[in-house]
Structures are given as C-alpha cells and as structure tokens.
Design an enzyme around this catalytic site. Structure first.
Site, PDB file in Angstrom:
ATOM      1  N   LYS A  79      -0.468 -45.840  28.152  1.00  0.00           N
ATOM      2  CA  LYS A  79      -1.908 -45.584  28.129  1.00  0.00           C
ATOM      3  C   LYS A  79      -2.529 -46.353  29.278  1.00  0.00           C
ATOM      4  O   LYS A  79      -2.033 -47.415  29.657  1.00  0.00           O
ATOM      5  CB  LYS A  79      -2.504 -46.113  26.820  1.00  0.00           C
ATOM      6  CG  LYS A  79      -3.830 -45.495  26.478  1.00  0.00           C
ATOM      7  CD  LYS A  79      -3.584 -44.219  25.705  1.00  0.00           C
ATOM      8  CE  LYS A  79      -4.822 -43.626  25.106  1.00  0.00           C
ATOM      9  NZ  LYS A  79      -4.493 -42.560  24.144  1.00  0.00           N
ATOM     10  N   ASP A 116      -8.733 -39.045  27.846  1.00  0.00           N
ATOM     11  CA  ASP A 116      -8.908 -39.837  26.630  1.00  0.00           C
ATOM     12  C   ASP A 116     -10.405 -40.128  26.526  1.00  0.00           C
ATOM     13  O   ASP A 116     -11.203 -39.432  27.152  1.00  0.00           O
ATOM     14  CB  ASP A 116      -8.059 -41.123  26.710  1.00  0.00           C
ATOM     15  CG  ASP A 116      -7.888 -41.780  25.353  1.00  0.00           C
ATOM     16  OD1 ASP A 116      -7.109 -41.263  24.536  1.00  0.00           O
ATOM     17  OD2 ASP A 116      -8.543 -42.816  25.094  1.00  0.00           O
ATOM     18  N   ARG A 209     -26.639 -35.100  19.021  1.00  0.00           N
ATOM     19  CA  ARG A 209     -25.286 -34.567  19.155  1.00  0.00           C
ATOM     20  C   ARG A 209     -24.719 -34.222  17.777  1.00  0.00           C
ATOM     21  O   ARG A 209     -24.056 -33.208  17.595  1.00  0.00           O
ATOM     22  CB  ARG A 209     -24.426 -35.617  19.859  1.00  0.00           C
ATOM     23  CG  ARG A 209     -23.117 -35.111  20.364  1.00  0.00           C
ATOM     24  CD  ARG A 209     -22.537 -36.019  21.400  1.00  0.00           C
ATOM     25  NE  ARG A 209     -21.884 -37.173  20.786  1.00  0.00           N
ATOM     26  CZ  ARG A 209     -20.958 -37.906  21.399  1.00  0.00           C
ATOM     27  NH1 ARG A 209     -20.599 -37.609  22.631  1.00  0.00           N
ATOM     28  NH2 ARG A 209     -20.423 -38.929  20.808  1.00  0.00           N
ATOM     29  N   ASN A 258      -7.867 -42.734  17.572  1.00  0.00           N
ATOM     30  CA  ASN A 258      -6.656 -43.536  17.736  1.00  0.00           C
ATOM     31  C   ASN A 258      -6.897 -44.937  17.156  1.00  0.00           C
ATOM     32  O   ASN A 258      -8.037 -45.403  17.106  1.00  0.00           O
ATOM     33  CB  ASN A 258      -6.310 -43.676  19.219  1.00  0.00           C
ATOM     34  CG  ASN A 258      -5.551 -42.473  19.747  1.00  0.00           C
ATOM     35  OD1 ASN A 258      -4.585 -42.008  19.146  1.00  0.00           O
ATOM     36  ND2 ASN A 258      -5.984 -41.935  20.883  1.00  0.00           N
TER      37      ASN A 258
HETATM   38  N1  PHE Z   1      -5.325 -38.951  25.073  1.00  0.00           N
HETATM   39  C1  PHE Z   1      -4.887 -38.075  24.064  1.00  0.00           C
HETATM   40  C2  PHE Z   1      -4.016 -38.777  23.046  1.00  0.00           C
HETATM   41  O1  PHE Z   1      -4.280 -39.912  22.697  1.00  0.00           O
HETATM   42  C3  PHE Z   1      -4.298 -36.789  24.556  1.00  0.00           C
HETATM   43  C4  PHE Z   1      -3.258 -36.683  25.651  1.00  0.00           C
HETATM   44  C5  PHE Z   1      -2.132 -37.500  25.754  1.00  0.00           C
HETATM   45  C6  PHE Z   1      -3.345 -35.646  26.515  1.00  0.00           C
HETATM   46  C7  PHE Z   1      -1.150 -37.285  26.693  1.00  0.00           C
HETATM   47  C8  PHE Z   1      -2.381 -35.432  27.453  1.00  0.00           C
HETATM   48  C9  PHE Z   1      -1.280 -36.230  27.554  1.00  0.00           C
HETATM   49  O2  PHE Z   1      -3.075 -38.256  22.512  1.00  0.00           O
END
Ligand code: PHE
Length: 344
Positions: A79, A116, A209, A258
């Site tokens: 990440k 993300d 929103r 997440n």
């Molecule tokens: N960021 C998103 C996730 O947490 C989606 C994502 C991940 C998109 C990896 C593409 C590649 O899963």
C-alpha cells in the site's frame, strides 16, 4: 516514531520519499511478495504527524497481503500513502502524482498500485503517465476504470451471505442497513441495497452527499447507536473499538472500509457482543478483483462478476469455520490467508 513502527512490522520493506515541493511524505509499504509482486492502492490523505501515515500504510499493506491471498490471486500485498499537508488540487496535485509515478516506476514492477481513499481514475491516469505499474486508469487510457462499482457489489454479496448466516435468509428486503460514509463505495452500496428493498440509513460528514444517495440521512455522531440489522462502515478505518462496540445496536457489521478493527481484540469484543463481523479485507475485495482481474489476469466481465459474487461464498465458509473452531471470524479469515500463503 518511525523506528518502533518498522521494528514491530512483519512486512518486507518500506520506500520513503519526502517531496520537497509540497511537503508530502510518500510511503510505499511492501508487505509481502511471497505470492507475487505487491499490489495495493495509493491513499492520499493529510495526517497530524508523518508516523501516523506510516502506521496507516503498514497496516493497510498487511491487509492487502491477506486480502489478495484470500481472493486466491497470484499477488503480494502493499500500500502507498501520500501524506500531504492538505489534499491538493489542479497542477499541484498533478505534479505530486507525477513525481509519485516516478517513484513507483523506480521500483521496477515490484509494487503495482491502484486507487484508494481520495484517489480516482484521473489520478491513476497521471501516475500512469510515468509508469505502467498502475491499475484502474480510465478506459480511454487503456485502464479498467473505476473499480468502486465492484467493491460495492462485493460488499453487497457479502452482506447477503452474512444475513443468511445470521438470520437464515439472505434477502435484504425489509432489513435495516446503516451505511456510514457515502463516498464512491458507500453511495453505490446504498443504491444496491435500496434496489433490493432494504431500509437504508446513510451518514456522512457531508450531509448533501448522504442525501444524494436517495436513502435516509442520519446524523454522523449518533449513527452508530441506531438500531439496525447491519452496520456497514464505508469510510475511515478503526471505527470499531471498545467504546464504539459498546454502543452498537446491530446484529451484523459488514462494510467496505479497510482496517475496521482498531485492534485485534475488537474482533473478540464483537463476538462477545453477539455481532457477526464480516472481516473487512474479505468483504471489500471487489475493487482489487476488478483492477487485477481485468488488467493482469485477462478476465472478461462475466468472470469478474462470478469472482465478485464468490466473496459471499468465501464469507460463508469463514463463518462456518469460525463456528466449528470456536474462534472469531477475523481469526478464521487470518487462518485462511495464512494457509494460502503457506501453500506457495
Ligand atoms: N485500494 C483498493 C483496495 O484496498 C482497491 C485496489 C487494490 C485496486 C489493488 C486496484 C489494485 O483493495
């Protein structure tokens, strides 16, 4: 402190860059390449202190390793966090993302990123002007486009499977669901639930929103205490802690955010409170399936739909396993991830 965070982390390495022009810190956290190159989104956010951004990235990267392992994909987890003094717009944003794209390119494909929190298709196009190691650029630019429709759809399938386990029927009609956060995933999830006949309450710091979803807006500060069947966190992580779990009046927690548990002990707290918890990195895997499936594994739309629906089956298996072994659903999910990682 950076030192303590890194010493305690079980991942591979972190690449750090300070961006002088904007004052941003860039952290690319490579948690595991055991199953393949590390993949994970790029979060753009402002934090009080840079170590908080690193901590966020380290936890999110570990979650990606588990997520991709549970999904059965040949990918490792990572990440990136761009910790900015304030979320930039216009030229400043573009130039920051270009320099970030150069950093991703310098990693030679060992890290492949996607959108993300606070990053979208247009941002991936900018990153993609500097490196091919990026998912979810716009379709016109050769990418697979916005993945949030599949994240939301995966959460929807996950909620159905969780309802089935808790109540014996997976039909959302007549169930009350609180969707917290009506960004790209939350808003789409609210729509799917409304169409399925659920009573949908939405909360967002931006009330307009929330209202725009067509569901019933509720005040964000008291939303957690509302009586409902399902609480679906779709905004920031760590909303589940000792204090909030005491206040919850739901039977199920199942949403797209997440890192929903503040600490691992909160999984046990949920179980003790009689709340069935859909492990976050399992239920929210639809976005990763979209980017990685379509762009890397050559899936067509039909295959993607089937894989996203499979999130519901994976969760059902986790609930059965948790019950049989007398463990929390988060532990059962971790065991599943660990098994996949051990098979490699
Ligand atoms: N960021 C998103 C996730 O947490 C989606 C994502 C991940 C998109 C990896 C593409 C590649 O899963």
């Amino acid at each position: 402190m950076f030192e303590d965070l890194l010493r305690r982390w079980d991942g591979e390495h972190v690449v750090v860059r300070h961006d002088e022009a904007t004052g941003a810190w860039m952290f690319v956290c490579i948690h595991s390449t055991r199953l393949g190159p590390a993949m994970g989104g790029t979060r753009l956010k402002s934090y009080d202190e840079p170590p908080q951004a690193l901590e966020d990235g380290l936890r999110l990267a570990a979650g990606m390793t588990r997520k991709l392992a549970v999904l059965g994909l040949p990918c490792g987890g990572g990440k990136a966090v761009l910790a900015v003094p304030a979320v930039p717009d216009g030229d400043e944003r573009r130039r920051l993302l270009e320099r970030y794209g150069d950093l991703v390119e310098s990693l030679g494909g060992s890290f492949v990123t996607g959108p993300d929190m606070n990053t979208r298709e247009a941002d991936m196009d900018v990153v993609g002007s500097r490196t091919p190691h990026v998912f979810c650029r716009s379709v016109g630019n050769g990418g697979s486009g916005d993945p949030s429709v599949h994240t939301a759809l995966g959460v929807f399938h996950g909620i159905r499977a969780t309802l089935a386990h808790a109540f014996g029927t997976d039909d959302p009609a007549g169930r009350t669901v609180l969707v917290q956060g009506t960004g790209s995933v939350g808003a789409k999830l609210a729509r799917l639930l409304l169409d399925a006949g659920a009573v949908v309450l939405v909360s967002d710091v931006d009330e307009e929103r929330a209202r725009a979803t067509g569901a019933d807006p509720v005040a964000p500060d008291t939303a957690l205490e509302l009586e409902c069947d399902v609480y679906a966190p779709c905004a920031l992580g760590a909303t589940l802690n000792a204090d909030s779990i005491r206040r919850l009046r739901c039977r199920i927690v199942a949403g797209g955010a997440n890192n929903q548990l503040a600490t691992p002990a909160d999984g046990e707290r949920l179980r003790a409170a009689g709340i069935l918890y859909a492990p976050d990195y399992v239920i929210n895997g639809g976005g990763a399936l979209h980017g990685i499936g379509l762009e890397r594994l050559g899936w067509d739309a039909g295959r993607l739909e089937r894989e996203v629906a499979g999130i519901g089956d994976t969760l059902s298996g986790i609930y059965r396993q948790a019950e049989a072994a007398g463990i929390t659903t988060s532990e059962a999910a971790e065991r599943l991830a660990a098994e996949r990682l051990a098979q490699s």
